[in-house]
Write a protein that holds these residues in place. Structure first.
Motif, PDB file in Angstrom:
ATOM      1  N   GLN A 114       0.832  -1.202   0.000  1.00  0.00           N
ATOM      2  CA  GLN A 114       0.000   0.000   0.000  1.00  0.00           C
ATOM      3  C   GLN A 114       0.869   1.256   0.000  1.00  0.00           C
ATOM      4  OE1 GLN A 114      -3.193   0.234  -0.425  1.00  0.00           O
ATOM      5  NE2 GLN A 114      -3.441  -2.030  -0.551  1.00  0.00           N
ATOM      6  N   ARG A 115       2.001   1.166   0.692  1.00  0.00           N
ATOM      7  CA  ARG A 115       2.896   2.337   0.708  1.00  0.00           C
ATOM      8  C   ARG A 115       3.467   2.602  -0.671  1.00  0.00           C
ATOM      9  NH1 ARG A 115       8.046   3.589   1.046  1.00  0.00           N
ATOM     10  NH2 ARG A 115       8.662   1.409   0.955  1.00  0.00           N
ATOM     11  N   MET A 116       3.874   1.548  -1.366  1.00  0.00           N
ATOM     12  CA  MET A 116       4.427   1.702  -2.718  1.00  0.00           C
ATOM     13  C   MET A 116       3.374   2.247  -3.677  1.00  0.00           C
ATOM     14  SD  MET A 116       7.591   0.898  -2.707  1.00  0.00           S
ATOM     15  CE  MET A 116       7.910   0.664  -4.422  1.00  0.00           C
ATOM     16  N   ASN A 117       2.150   1.794  -3.554  1.00  0.00           N
ATOM     17  CA  ASN A 117       1.061   2.296  -4.416  1.00  0.00           C
ATOM     18  C   ASN A 117       0.815   3.780  -4.153  1.00  0.00           C
ATOM     19  OD1 ASN A 117      -1.076   2.128  -6.333  1.00  0.00           O
ATOM     20  ND2 ASN A 117      -2.551   1.943  -4.654  1.00  0.00           N
ATOM     21  N   MET A 118       0.905   4.145  -2.905  1.00  0.00           N
ATOM     22  CA  MET A 118       0.720   5.562  -2.548  1.00  0.00           C
ATOM     23  C   MET A 118       1.840   6.407  -3.147  1.00  0.00           C
ATOM     24  SD  MET A 118       0.948   7.329   1.169  1.00  0.00           S
ATOM     25  CE  MET A 118       2.723   7.037   1.156  1.00  0.00           C
ATOM     26  N   THR A 119       3.007   5.909  -3.130  1.00  0.00           N
ATOM     27  CA  THR A 119       4.138   6.675  -3.672  1.00  0.00           C
ATOM     28  C   THR A 119       3.992   6.878  -5.180  1.00  0.00           C
ATOM     29  OG1 THR A 119       5.566   5.765  -1.932  1.00  0.00           O
ATOM     30  CG2 THR A 119       6.634   6.718  -3.877  1.00  0.00           C
ATOM     31  N   VAL A 120       3.588   5.864  -5.884  1.00  0.00           N
ATOM     32  CA  VAL A 120       3.417   5.970  -7.358  1.00  0.00           C
ATOM     33  C   VAL A 120       2.321   6.964  -7.704  1.00  0.00           C
ATOM     34  CG1 VAL A 120       2.726   4.686  -9.414  1.00  0.00           C
ATOM     35  CG2 VAL A 120       4.324   3.653  -7.785  1.00  0.00           C
ATOM     36  N   LYS A 121       1.192   6.842  -7.023  1.00  0.00           N
ATOM     37  CA  LYS A 121       0.075   7.731  -7.322  1.00  0.00           C
ATOM     38  C   LYS A 121       0.421   9.178  -7.004  1.00  0.00           C
ATOM     39  CE  LYS A 121      -2.779   4.595  -8.800  1.00  0.00           C
ATOM     40  NZ  LYS A 121      -3.150   4.577 -10.200  1.00  0.00           N
ATOM     41  N   THR A 122       1.143   9.342  -5.944  1.00  0.00           N
ATOM     42  CA  THR A 122       1.542  10.712  -5.589  1.00  0.00           C
ATOM     43  C   THR A 122       2.459  11.295  -6.653  1.00  0.00           C
ATOM     44  OG1 THR A 122       1.325  10.179  -3.220  1.00  0.00           O
ATOM     45  CG2 THR A 122       2.649  12.107  -3.829  1.00  0.00           C
ATOM     46  N   GLN A 123       3.382  10.464  -7.135  1.00  0.00           N
ATOM     47  CA  GLN A 123       4.291  10.933  -8.200  1.00  0.00           C
ATOM     48  C   GLN A 123       3.526  11.249  -9.477  1.00  0.00           C
ATOM     49  OE1 GLN A 123       7.438   8.139  -8.974  1.00  0.00           O
ATOM     50  NE2 GLN A 123       8.491   9.562 -10.460  1.00  0.00           N
ATOM     51  N   GLN A 124       2.556  10.399  -9.848  1.00  0.00           N
ATOM     52  CA  GLN A 124       1.737  10.658 -11.044  1.00  0.00           C
ATOM     53  C   GLN A 124       0.925  11.948 -10.875  1.00  0.00           C
ATOM     54  OE1 GLN A 124      -0.620   7.143 -11.602  1.00  0.00           O
ATOM     55  NE2 GLN A 124       1.067   5.962 -12.551  1.00  0.00           N
ATOM     56  N   CYS A 125       0.450  12.158  -9.683  1.00  0.00           N
ATOM     57  CA  CYS A 125      -0.312  13.397  -9.430  1.00  0.00           C
ATOM     58  C   CYS A 125       0.573  14.622  -9.609  1.00  0.00           C
ATOM     59  CB  CYS A 125      -0.870  13.323  -7.994  1.00  0.00           C
ATOM     60  SG  CYS A 125      -1.809  14.803  -7.545  1.00  0.00           S
ATOM     61  N   GLU A 126       1.799  14.526  -9.149  1.00  0.00           N
ATOM     62  CA  GLU A 126       2.715  15.671  -9.312  1.00  0.00           C
ATOM     63  C   GLU A 126       3.016  15.920 -10.797  1.00  0.00           C
ATOM     64  OE1 GLU A 126       3.801  17.848  -7.175  1.00  0.00           O
ATOM     65  OE2 GLU A 126       2.695  16.893  -5.537  1.00  0.00           O
ATOM     66  N   GLU A 127       3.184  14.852 -11.526  1.00  0.00           N
ATOM     67  CA  GLU A 127       3.446  15.013 -12.976  1.00  0.00           C
ATOM     68  C   GLU A 127       2.245  15.639 -13.688  1.00  0.00           C
ATOM     69  OE1 GLU A 127       4.447  11.177 -14.367  1.00  0.00           O
ATOM     70  OE2 GLU A 127       6.492  11.185 -13.488  1.00  0.00           O
ATOM     71  N   ALA A 128       1.044  15.150 -13.374  1.00  0.00           N
ATOM     72  CA  ALA A 128      -0.166  15.735 -13.969  1.00  0.00           C
ATOM     73  C   ALA A 128      -0.316  17.192 -13.579  1.00  0.00           C
ATOM     74  CB  ALA A 128      -1.392  14.922 -13.540  1.00  0.00           C
ATOM     75  N   LYS A 129       0.045  17.489 -12.350  1.00  0.00           N
ATOM     76  CA  LYS A 129      -0.041  18.873 -11.896  1.00  0.00           C
ATOM     77  C   LYS A 129       0.925  19.758 -12.668  1.00  0.00           C
ATOM     78  CE  LYS A 129       0.326  21.653  -7.696  1.00  0.00           C
ATOM     79  NZ  LYS A 129       0.613  21.621  -6.242  1.00  0.00           N
ATOM     80  N   THR A 130       2.118  19.209 -12.872  1.00  0.00           N
ATOM     81  CA  THR A 130       3.108  19.992 -13.645  1.00  0.00           C
ATOM     82  C   THR A 130       2.637  20.199 -15.084  1.00  0.00           C
ATOM     83  OG1 THR A 130       4.881  19.056 -12.267  1.00  0.00           O
ATOM     84  CG2 THR A 130       5.502  20.055 -14.374  1.00  0.00           C
ATOM     85  N   GLU A 131       2.094  19.162 -15.720  1.00  0.00           N
ATOM     86  CA  GLU A 131       1.577  19.289 -17.107  1.00  0.00           C
ATOM     87  C   GLU A 131       0.427  20.276 -17.169  1.00  0.00           C
ATOM     88  OE1 GLU A 131       1.144  18.729 -21.167  1.00  0.00           O
ATOM     89  OE2 GLU A 131       2.796  18.240 -19.797  1.00  0.00           O
ATOM     90  N   TYR A 132      -0.424  20.219 -16.181  1.00  0.00           N
ATOM     91  CA  TYR A 132      -1.545  21.164 -16.141  1.00  0.00           C
ATOM     92  C   TYR A 132      -1.049  22.594 -16.008  1.00  0.00           C
ATOM     93  CZ  TYR A 132      -5.454  23.741 -14.140  1.00  0.00           C
ATOM     94  OH  TYR A 132      -6.408  24.706 -13.889  1.00  0.00           O
ATOM     95  N   ALA A 133      -0.033  22.781 -15.190  1.00  0.00           N
ATOM     96  CA  ALA A 133       0.521  24.129 -15.008  1.00  0.00           C
ATOM     97  C   ALA A 133       1.153  24.630 -16.306  1.00  0.00           C
ATOM     98  CB  ALA A 133       1.539  24.114 -13.874  1.00  0.00           C
ATOM     99  N   ASN A 134       1.840  23.719 -16.997  1.00  0.00           N
ATOM    100  CA  ASN A 134       2.442  24.130 -18.285  1.00  0.00           C
ATOM    101  C   ASN A 134       1.365  24.501 -19.327  1.00  0.00           C
ATOM    102  OD1 ASN A 134       5.034  23.717 -17.291  1.00  0.00           O
ATOM    103  ND2 ASN A 134       5.111  21.576 -17.965  1.00  0.00           N
ATOM    104  N   GLN A 135       0.357  23.677 -19.432  1.00  0.00           N
ATOM    105  CA  GLN A 135      -0.718  23.956 -20.393  1.00  0.00           C
ATOM    106  C   GLN A 135      -1.456  25.245 -20.031  1.00  0.00           C
ATOM    107  OE1 GLN A 135      -1.385  22.552 -23.236  1.00  0.00           O
ATOM    108  NE2 GLN A 135       0.261  21.033 -22.992  1.00  0.00           N
ATOM    109  N   LEU A 136      -1.615  25.457 -18.738  1.00  0.00           N
ATOM    110  CA  LEU A 136      -2.271  26.691 -18.322  1.00  0.00           C
ATOM    111  C   LEU A 136      -1.457  27.915 -18.710  1.00  0.00           C
ATOM    112  CD1 LEU A 136      -4.581  28.004 -16.748  1.00  0.00           C
ATOM    113  CD2 LEU A 136      -3.204  27.759 -14.663  1.00  0.00           C
ATOM    114  N   GLN A 137      -0.162  27.811 -18.541  1.00  0.00           N
ATOM    115  CA  GLN A 137       0.698  28.923 -18.920  1.00  0.00           C
ATOM    116  C   GLN A 137       0.635  29.168 -20.425  1.00  0.00           C
ATOM    117  OE1 GLN A 137       2.335  30.905 -16.814  1.00  0.00           O
ATOM    118  NE2 GLN A 137       3.015  32.186 -18.559  1.00  0.00           N
ATOM    119  N   LYS A 138       0.716  28.089 -21.180  1.00  0.00           N
ATOM    120  CA  LYS A 138       0.622  28.220 -22.642  1.00  0.00           C
ATOM    121  C   LYS A 138      -0.714  28.829 -23.083  1.00  0.00           C
ATOM    122  CE  LYS A 138       3.557  24.526 -24.427  1.00  0.00           C
ATOM    123  NZ  LYS A 138       3.531  23.269 -25.224  1.00  0.00           N
ATOM    124  N   THR A 139      -1.763  28.332 -22.496  1.00  0.00           N
ATOM    125  CA  THR A 139      -3.098  28.817 -22.872  1.00  0.00           C
ATOM    126  C   THR A 139      -3.252  30.285 -22.529  1.00  0.00           C
ATOM    127  OG1 THR A 139      -4.024  26.606 -22.485  1.00  0.00           O
ATOM    128  CG2 THR A 139      -5.561  28.467 -22.525  1.00  0.00           C
TER     129      THR A 139
END
Length: 607
Positions: free
Chosen positions: A170-195
């Motif tokens: 469960q700890r490993m699953n939490m770590t992966v999901k958290t990392q994916q969330c950070e990546e999605a957040k970064t992509e969203y921030a980039n797209q927002l800046q571009k837009t």
């Protein structure tokens, strides 16, 4: 004010507005095109109108009067106005319609290009916004999965029943999901800046440029609309002075109409030169005679004092004298045909029938001779100028034989000299005719002096005068100086003669070669009859050829003539043979005699 800032969100409305503006400009072009068509049609109709009212060749003589001359000038001015209308149409087509059509085509292409650019920018912005929305949704999904993974790890860590392996999972699953969330957040921030950057560029730079181009296009359309209207006014105003001159010309022509001058022209045109008829003679009632029962009237009839000259022309007068055609060639029908031809001005009859114009009234004769003299003088001047040109050419050839042979134009010079000699002789001949007509006009007398001799049985006849002798112009050569002097002399010495109302035919005086003899008609006796072959005996009264009505009262002061009152109806027995007299018979009384042809209105029977 700019469309880019004020109307940043009105792309569709601006697109529709510019489309309507270009369509309106195109409609104005159609208006100019249709107006040009109307101007051309109007000019063509004006020209047809002028052409249909132009004087015919047979009407040219009437256009000497001032209203006719003014009307002819007005026709010319209207024709000039038609030319100006055509000029308006040509300039509108060249300077307005052609440029306007080219401009409309350019506007359509530019508008299409700008709208395509705007549509591309809007599509790019919409695509970027779509990317932003997808990045936001991915970030939202990853964030929720990370939260669930964290909750699952915390519950597993608190649960003592689970093994350590399960907790580590469960700890490993939490770590992966958290990392994916950070990546999605970064992509969203980039797209927002571009837009945001693209949206800022779109609404503050790119689309305002498109709207600015559309604004400039529309302003250019409006400006050119104004310019084309001004050009149309300038084109029409350019011809306005010429049209004003045409109107001034019509006004000037109208002011030149002169009723007094026209009155003199009518006198000049119709004056015959004859003298008015004299007083009515006293009719002696004691000389009246009665007719027997075989006559047309059974009661006694009053006869004038010259009864003994006209009684043989009645029904009861026994044999009468009848004229036949000239040299016995023409029958009564032929005489009627000739009379009708003279009345209708048929070519070959009347005008030009006699070279000296002796068959015309005095004033008309002088006018016709003067016209002929003027024509001959013009021909002499033309031929003299041609001969002078040939002489100069011959001199040039003699000085420079390389240019041509001087003898090559010798034949032309001889022919020109021959023509000048012939024209000079003709001019001298017609000058003699004119002088004779002038002397005859000065010696005119009343009709009582006309020589009429009663025949052996007492009937009245008219004198048979011989044809005037022709005037020869001589055979001497007419030199250049002689022709010039003759032209100047004739132009300065011939007076202007006026015309008057119809008069009675004038008598024949003197010998056949005298100037006065030209006023009588040419007569020739038939051979073998002693000089009176013009008149034949017949036992019964000659049937009438028609009727006539007296236009003026006439006093019979000469032998063989009868008096008549204004409006009196008479029978026509014989037509005018060219001497100005017509033989008539009274309808109410069996009396025949001669009356002036110009004093009656003839109505021939159809047969």
């Amino acid at each position: 004010m700019s469309w880019g800032t004020e109307l940043w969100d009105q792309y569709e409305n601006l697109s529709l507005h510019t489309q309507k503006g270009i369509e309106f400009l195109e409609r104005y072009g159609h208006f100019i095109r249709d107006r040009c068509t109307i101007e051309v049609e109007y000019a063509a109709k004006l020209r047809r109108l002028v052409k249909s009212y132009q004087p015919k060749k047979k009407e040219e003589e009437d256009y000497q009067y001032s209203p006719c001359r003014a009307f002819k000038l007005e026709l010319n001015e209207v024709n000039d106005q038609a030319g100006q209308r055509e000029l308006i149409a040509e300039n509108l087509q060249a300077n307005v319609l052609r440029e306007l059509n080219i401009l409309v085509k350019d506007f359509k292409e530019d508008r299409k290009k700008h709208l395509q650019e705007g549509a591309r920018l809007m599509a790019s912005l919409a695509g970027q916004i779509g990317n932003l929305e997808r990045a936001r949704k991915a970030y939202e999904k990853a964030f929720r999965e990370a939260e669930r993974a964290l909750d699952n790890y915390q519950r597993a860590d608190a649960d003592l029943n689970l093994s350590r392996a399960e907790v580590e999972k469960q700890r490993m699953n939490m770590t992966v999901k958290t990392q994916q969330c950070e990546e999605a957040k970064t992509e969203y921030a980039n797209q927002l800046q571009k837009t945001n950057d693209m949206q800022t560029l779109h609404y503050h730079t790119a689309m305002p440029d498109v709207f600015q181009h559309l604004q400039e296009l529309d302003e250019k359309r409006v400006k050119n609309m104004r310019n084309y209207m001004m050009k149309s006014v300038a084109i029409e105003r350019a011809v306005a002075p010429i049209i004003e001159q045409c109107l001034d010309g019509i006004e000037k022509a109208a002011n030149e109409i002169n009723e007094k001058e026209d009155t003199l022209l009518v006198i000049e045109r119709y004056k015959s030169g004859f003298q008015p008829p004299g007083d009515f003679p006293f009719e002696d009632l004691s000389a009246a005679k009665s007719y027997d029962s075989n006559s047309q009237l059974s009661q006694p009839v009053m006869q004038p004092i010259h009864n003994h000259l006209t009684v043989k022309g009645t029904v009861s007068g026994g044999k009468i004298k009848k004229r036949v055609g000239l040299f016995g060639i023409f029958s009564s029908n032929k005489l009627i045909e000739v009379c009708i031809a003279l009345k209708n001005n048929v070519p070959g009859y009347g005008d030009g029938a006699k070279e000296d114009c002796s068959d015309l009234p005095p004033n008309q004769r002088k006018k016709r001779l003067q016209q002929r003299i003027d024509e001959i003088q013009a021909k002499i001047q033309q031929e003299t100028a041609a001969r002078d040109g040939l002489m100069k050419m011959k001199g040039v050839y003699e000085q420079n034989p390389a240019l041509g042979d001087p003898m090559s134009i010798e034949g032309q010079l001889n022919e020109s000299s021959h023509k000048l000699d012939k024209l000079g002789a003709e001019l001298t001949k017609f000058q003699g005719y004119f002088d004779e007509a002038m002397r005859a006009g000065l010696n005119l007398s009343s009709p009582s002096q006309i020589s009429r001799k009663p025949t052996s049985n007492g009937s009245a006849t008219r004198p048979l005068s011989s044809r005037r002798s022709s005037h020869s112009g001589g055979e001497e050569s007419l030199s250049r100086s002689a022709s010039d002097s003759s032209v100047s002399n004739v132009n300065t010495s011939q007076p202007v003669h006026k015309k008057s109302a119809p008069g009675t035919p004038q008598p024949i005086h003197g010998s056949t070669n005298s100037p006065e003899s030209g006023l009588g008609a040419s007569r020739t006796s038939l051979p073998g009859s002693g000089g009176e072959e013009y008149y034949l005996d017949e036992l019964e009264a000659q049937p009438p050829l028609g009727t006539c009505r007296a236009l003026y009262p006439f006093d019979a002061t000469s032998e063989g003539s009868i008096p008549m009152y204004d409006g009196e109806e008479l029978y026509m027995i014989e037509l005018d043979q060219g001497d100005g007299w017509t033989r008539v018979r009274r309808i109410s009384q069996p009396i025949e005699g001669f009356v002036p042809t110009s004093y009656i209105e003839c109505n021939l029977y159809n047969t």
